[in-house]
Design a protein around this motif. Structure first.
Motif, PDB file in Angstrom:
ATOM      1  N   TYR A   1      -6.844 -13.995 127.977  1.00 19.37           N
ATOM      2  CA  TYR A   1      -5.865 -14.584 128.959  1.00 19.37           C
ATOM      3  C   TYR A   1      -4.474 -14.025 128.558  1.00 19.37           C
ATOM      4  O   TYR A   1      -3.757 -13.507 129.881  1.00 19.37           O
ATOM      5  CB  TYR A   1      -6.067 -16.267 129.084  1.00 19.37           C
ATOM      6  N   LEU A   2      -4.103 -14.309 127.401  1.00 17.96           N
ATOM      7  CA  LEU A   2      -2.664 -13.679 127.214  1.00 17.96           C
ATOM      8  C   LEU A   2      -2.548 -12.331 127.394  1.00 17.96           C
ATOM      9  O   LEU A   2      -1.436 -11.991 127.936  1.00 17.96           O
ATOM     10  CB  LEU A   2      -2.436 -14.092 125.772  1.00 17.96           C
ATOM     11  N   ALA A   3      -3.490 -11.417 127.224  1.00 18.46           N
ATOM     12  CA  ALA A   3      -3.282 -10.002 127.435  1.00 18.46           C
ATOM     13  C   ALA A   3      -3.247  -9.847 129.029  1.00 18.46           C
ATOM     14  O   ALA A   3      -2.532  -8.866 129.501  1.00 18.46           O
ATOM     15  CB  ALA A   3      -4.735  -9.150 127.149  1.00 18.46           C
ATOM     16  N   ALA A   4      -3.822 -10.494 129.790  1.00 22.50           N
ATOM     17  CA  ALA A   4      -3.624 -10.257 131.216  1.00 22.50           C
ATOM     18  C   ALA A   4      -2.756 -11.172 131.859  1.00 22.50           C
ATOM     19  O   ALA A   4      -2.397 -10.980 133.018  1.00 22.50           O
ATOM     20  CB  ALA A   4      -4.944 -10.696 131.938  1.00 22.50           C
ATOM     21  N   TYR A   5      -2.200 -12.438 131.160  1.00 22.09           N
ATOM     22  CA  TYR A   5      -1.185 -13.182 132.016  1.00 22.09           C
ATOM     23  C   TYR A   5      -0.033 -13.469 131.224  1.00 22.09           C
ATOM     24  O   TYR A   5       0.733 -14.236 131.849  1.00 22.09           O
ATOM     25  CB  TYR A   5      -2.170 -14.542 132.275  1.00 22.09           C
TER      26      TYR A   5
ATOM     27  N   VAL B   1       6.942 -24.269 124.874  1.00 22.94           N
ATOM     28  CA  VAL B   1       6.417 -23.152 124.034  1.00 22.94           C
ATOM     29  C   VAL B   1       5.386 -22.412 124.686  1.00 22.94           C
ATOM     30  O   VAL B   1       4.392 -22.738 125.268  1.00 22.94           O
ATOM     31  CB  VAL B   1       5.782 -23.941 122.486  1.00 22.94           C
ATOM     32  N   LEU B   2       5.875 -20.830 124.777  1.00 23.69           N
ATOM     33  CA  LEU B   2       4.965 -20.051 125.220  1.00 23.69           C
ATOM     34  C   LEU B   2       4.430 -19.061 124.109  1.00 23.69           C
ATOM     35  O   LEU B   2       5.077 -18.701 123.082  1.00 23.69           O
ATOM     36  CB  LEU B   2       5.644 -19.145 126.335  1.00 23.69           C
ATOM     37  N   LEU B   3       2.951 -18.937 124.172  1.00 29.64           N
ATOM     38  CA  LEU B   3       2.294 -18.157 123.207  1.00 29.64           C
ATOM     39  C   LEU B   3       2.055 -16.684 123.961  1.00 29.64           C
ATOM     40  O   LEU B   3       1.713 -16.681 124.982  1.00 29.64           O
ATOM     41  CB  LEU B   3       0.924 -18.696 122.660  1.00 29.64           C
ATOM     42  N   ASP B   4       1.925 -15.722 122.904  1.00 34.12           N
ATOM     43  CA  ASP B   4       1.593 -14.490 123.342  1.00 34.12           C
ATOM     44  C   ASP B   4       1.091 -13.614 122.191  1.00 34.12           C
ATOM     45  O   ASP B   4       1.164 -13.735 121.078  1.00 34.12           O
ATOM     46  CB  ASP B   4       2.920 -13.598 123.912  1.00 34.12           C
ATOM     47  N   LEU B   5       0.406 -12.398 122.737  1.00 33.43           N
ATOM     48  CA  LEU B   5      -0.052 -11.661 121.567  1.00 33.43           C
ATOM     49  C   LEU B   5       1.179 -10.638 121.392  1.00 33.43           C
ATOM     50  O   LEU B   5       1.918 -10.334 122.061  1.00 33.43           O
ATOM     51  CB  LEU B   5      -1.035 -10.596 122.218  1.00 33.43           C
ATOM     52  N   PRO B   6       1.293 -10.404 119.912  1.00 30.54           N
ATOM     53  CA  PRO B   6       2.749  -9.962 119.464  1.00 30.54           C
ATOM     54  C   PRO B   6       3.025  -8.610 120.051  1.00 30.54           C
ATOM     55  O   PRO B   6       4.308  -7.962 120.315  1.00 30.54           O
ATOM     56  CB  PRO B   6       2.413  -9.795 117.898  1.00 30.54           C
TER      57      PRO B   6
ATOM     58  N   ALA C   1      -7.048 -22.023 116.643  1.00 30.09           N
ATOM     59  CA  ALA C   1      -7.570 -21.159 115.603  1.00 30.09           C
ATOM     60  C   ALA C   1      -7.182 -19.624 115.886  1.00 30.09           C
ATOM     61  O   ALA C   1      -7.252 -19.119 114.664  1.00 30.09           O
ATOM     62  CB  ALA C   1      -9.229 -21.011 115.903  1.00 30.09           C
ATOM     63  N   VAL C   2      -6.441 -19.274 116.746  1.00 36.13           N
ATOM     64  CA  VAL C   2      -5.996 -18.085 116.920  1.00 36.13           C
ATOM     65  C   VAL C   2      -4.368 -17.929 116.769  1.00 36.13           C
ATOM     66  O   VAL C   2      -3.861 -16.937 116.801  1.00 36.13           O
ATOM     67  CB  VAL C   2      -6.436 -17.213 118.091  1.00 36.13           C
ATOM     68  N   ARG C   3      -3.770 -19.302 116.449  1.00 36.21           N
ATOM     69  CA  ARG C   3      -2.411 -19.363 116.406  1.00 36.21           C
ATOM     70  C   ARG C   3      -1.723 -18.324 115.685  1.00 36.21           C
ATOM     71  O   ARG C   3      -0.665 -17.894 115.862  1.00 36.21           O
ATOM     72  CB  ARG C   3      -2.027 -20.863 116.323  1.00 36.21           C
ATOM     73  N   ASP C   4      -2.088 -18.364 114.526  1.00 35.41           N
ATOM     74  CA  ASP C   4      -1.550 -17.331 113.498  1.00 35.41           C
ATOM     75  C   ASP C   4      -1.723 -15.607 113.871  1.00 35.41           C
ATOM     76  O   ASP C   4      -0.766 -14.829 113.417  1.00 35.41           O
ATOM     77  CB  ASP C   4      -2.156 -17.278 112.028  1.00 35.41           C
ATOM     78  N   GLU C   5      -2.229 -15.254 114.901  1.00 41.29           N
ATOM     79  CA  GLU C   5      -2.220 -14.214 115.427  1.00 41.29           C
ATOM     80  C   GLU C   5      -1.313 -13.930 116.347  1.00 41.29           C
ATOM     81  O   GLU C   5      -0.928 -12.627 116.855  1.00 41.29           O
ATOM     82  CB  GLU C   5      -3.749 -13.789 116.052  1.00 41.29           C
ATOM     83  N   LEU C   6      -0.543 -15.003 116.833  1.00 35.62           N
ATOM     84  CA  LEU C   6       0.330 -15.019 118.057  1.00 35.62           C
ATOM     85  C   LEU C   6       1.714 -15.107 117.711  1.00 35.62           C
ATOM     86  O   LEU C   6       2.112 -15.534 116.680  1.00 35.62           O
ATOM     87  CB  LEU C   6      -0.229 -15.903 118.919  1.00 35.62           C
ATOM     88  N   VAL C   7       2.583 -14.748 118.727  1.00 42.43           N
ATOM     89  CA  VAL C   7       4.102 -14.954 118.565  1.00 42.43           C
ATOM     90  C   VAL C   7       4.367 -16.230 119.474  1.00 42.43           C
ATOM     91  O   VAL C   7       3.841 -16.374 120.639  1.00 42.43           O
ATOM     92  CB  VAL C   7       4.928 -13.847 118.952  1.00 42.43           C
ATOM     93  N   ALA C   8       5.547 -16.838 119.310  1.00 33.09           N
ATOM     94  CA  ALA C   8       5.921 -17.987 120.271  1.00 33.09           C
ATOM     95  C   ALA C   8       7.451 -17.662 120.732  1.00 33.09           C
ATOM     96  O   ALA C   8       8.064 -16.874 120.228  1.00 33.09           O
ATOM     97  CB  ALA C   8       6.006 -19.285 119.450  1.00 33.09           C
ATOM     98  N   PHE C   9       7.511 -18.253 122.250  1.00 38.60           N
ATOM     99  CA  PHE C   9       8.844 -18.182 122.866  1.00 38.60           C
ATOM    100  C   PHE C   9       9.190 -19.422 123.357  1.00 38.60           C
ATOM    101  O   PHE C   9       8.207 -20.252 123.540  1.00 38.60           O
ATOM    102  CB  PHE C   9       8.843 -17.095 123.852  1.00 38.60           C
ATOM    103  N   ARG C  10      10.353 -19.838 123.973  1.00 41.10           N
ATOM    104  CA  ARG C  10      10.435 -20.715 124.785  1.00 41.10           C
ATOM    105  C   ARG C  10      10.783 -20.400 126.232  1.00 41.10           C
ATOM    106  O   ARG C  10      11.081 -19.298 126.421  1.00 41.10           O
ATOM    107  CB  ARG C  10      11.305 -21.908 124.571  1.00 41.10           C
TER     108      ARG C  10
END
Length: 365
Positions: free
Chosen positions: A211-215, A253-258, A238-247
């Motif tokens: 979802y993050l890759a496409a949205y 809080v918005l999460l995303d693939l780095p 579970a995958v939070r450590d793989e992600l970066v965060a923004f606002r």
């Protein structure tokens, strides 16, 4: 924490949705990247792919359906989606509970006293020979066992309980055909992947990443709004450590693939024509990144929309072969020209080159 304003989110959305630059991808790869295209209106995914790909042949997409590499089925939000066969097989079990609960929510009390496991077994038996059947044909058999139940409710619950595909010719290019259901296991040659053991959710984790890759960037509420699934908070954690965060501008809080694309907010956005119910608009809880609140109802009414400078700025339809565009705001001369040019290209696509007629109505006010 870095704040992404609406314009930056808009450009990220367009990039992920293949709407900033048309992609040089085969249609099946694009469908996989997008995690499917909403498809309850059978012809609409063809426009969705045309707006996203440099080269798409509707006959090739139809062939993918016939060869069972693409599948039409109820999945995200219990709406019909066009998905790859691999994704349907991998994701169907994870969506099963949601599909059942949504039918129960529509038909409150209708299934009191009905053993849903028994109904599922009866539905599988009806479809066991692999022949596609209309809902009426399926319900005719089931109603003999549950004569007091509402027939439409029986049909919808059976499709929720039994993994099925909508068999062609439904969904083929320029083909009008009713819905005929066929068991997924028969249609695709293997059973759907079984549910994960309690406490494990590999599909949930995959859905977060895909979802993050496409949205993305997106909040957890956006993820839930897209797929309709509950219980994804553990998968996100579970995958939070793989992600970066923004606002965002509201402080969410918005999460995303780095390494996912987040173009500069001043990146030019070309005009794009979107089909009815396109997930570029519907795939978020907060749709403000792409559509104004004043027009939000258009996204759930099946209205086809036009993106100008990345935002919903007009609607479109086809009349006697002409693409008709109705602006929702004042368009500049350059925006009108770009809209007319893209509309002419769409008219040519829809008519196999027989027409490039487009009419852009006067702006409101």
């Amino acid at each position: 924490m870095t704040v992404l304003d609406n314009r930056a989110l808009n450009r990220a959305t367009l990039a992920r949705q293949l709407l900033l630059d048309r992609a040089d991808l085969p249609a099946v790869n694009a469908v996989a990247h997008l995690c499917g295209l909403q498809a309850q209106e059978p012809q609409e995914p063809y426009v969705g792919l045309w707006s996203r790909l440099r080269d798409v042949d509707p006959a090739d997409v139809s062939d993918l359906l016939v060869r069972r590499r693409l599948v039409r089925t109820h999945l995200m939000r219990r709406t019909v989606h066009l998905l790859t066969a691999d994704d349907v097989l991998a994701w169907r079990s994870r969506h099963g509970g949601m599909l059942r609960q949504r039918v129960l929510g529509v038909y409150r009390g209708e299934f009191d006293g009905v053993d849903l496991d028994e109904l599922a077994a009866a539905g599988r038996a009806v479809l066991a020979d692999g022949e596609p059947r209309t809902t009426a044909e399926i319900v005719r058999v089931l109603a003999a066992r549950w004569p007091a139940s509402d027939r439409r409710a029986l049909g919808e619950m059976t499709i929720a309980l039994v993994p099925t595909a909508q068999a062609p010719p439904r969904g083929l290019w320029r083909t009008s055909a009713g819905v005929r259901a066929v068991a997924l296991a028969t249609w695709l040659g293997r059973e759907v992947d079984p549910p994960a053991p309690d406490g494990a959710d590999p599909v949930g984790r995959e859905l977060v990443r895909r979802y993050l890759a496409a949205y993305g960037p997106a909040a957890s509420a956006d993820l839930r709004a897209w797929c309709g699934l509950a219980g994804l908070s553990a998968a996100v954690a579970a995958v939070r450590d793989e992600l970066v965060a923004f606002r965002d501008e509201r402080g969410r809080v918005l999460l995303d693939l780095p390494d996912a694309p987040r173009p500069d907010s001043d990146t030019p956005a070309p005009v794009r024509f979107l089909p009815a119910f396109d997930n570029a608009v519907l795939g978020y809880h907060d749709r403000g990144r792409i559509i104004d609140d004043a027009h939000r109802n258009l996204s759930v009414a099946g209205t086809r929309v036009v993106l100008v400078d990345g935002r919903v700025s007009a609607t479109w339809t086809v009349e006697a072969g002409d693409v008709l565009v109705t602006p929702l705001r004042a368009l500049t001369r350059a925006e009108r020209a770009a809209t007319a040019e893209e509309g002419a290209a769409l008219a040519s696509f829809l008519s196999d080159g027989d027409s490039d007629r487009v009419r852009v109505a006067a702006s409101p006010g």
